[in-house]
Motif scaffolding. Structure first.
Motif: not given
Ligand SMILES: [Zn+2]
Length: 141
Positions: A8-17
């Motif tokens: 599935r679509p993935q989070p993109r890092f860096p992601e501070q929160d």
């Protein structure tokens, strides 16, 4: 239980929160925050309390059990990650610890008929490839 399927679509890092949230998913831990100032429950992951603005938050692990608050079923999606899934339920789940998460409900025969508001569910992890995050999906409890 863990299932493998099209990513599935993935989070993109860096992601501070939300970095700490996604790191915890790699160990199949569903985490949420509470405020040390006003004791409010904070979700989704943030750097501040949504009730009082405090930056003094604590992280906790959820037991991953809750109930369907509401659900809608997407009958057609052209997104490559979803096109093979068929009818795809999108649900808000109220966790027992007092926060609400948007996810999906899996493990039902007919997603249109078999998912009801108030239905008890539990988390089921879907790993997203080696070394990647895992997604918290829900199944009937
Ligand atoms: Zn607060």
């Amino acid at each position: 239980m863990t299932t493998q399927r099209t990513l599935r679509p993935q989070p993109r890092f860096p992601e501070q929160d939300s970095h700490h949230f996604w790191e915890a998913t790699k160990q199949h831990k569903l985490v949420y925050q509470t405020c040390n100032s006003c004791h409010g429950v904070v979700f989704y992951p943030r750097t501040h309390c949504t009730h009082c603005g405090s930056l003094n938050l604590s992280l906790h692990e959820s037991k991953g059990r809750g109930a369907v608050y509401t659900v809608s079923v997407i009958m057609q999606s052209r997104h490559p990650s979803f096109k093979d899934l068929g009818a795809y339920p999108v649900a808000y789940i109220d966790l027992d610890e007092g926060f609400r998460i948007m996810s999906t409900v899996v493990g039902v025969k007919d997603s249109v008929k078999d998912i009801k508001c108030g239905m008890k569910v539990k988390v089921r992890w879907e790993d997203q490839g080696q070394g990647g995050v895992s997604l918290p999906l829900f199944e009937p409890a």
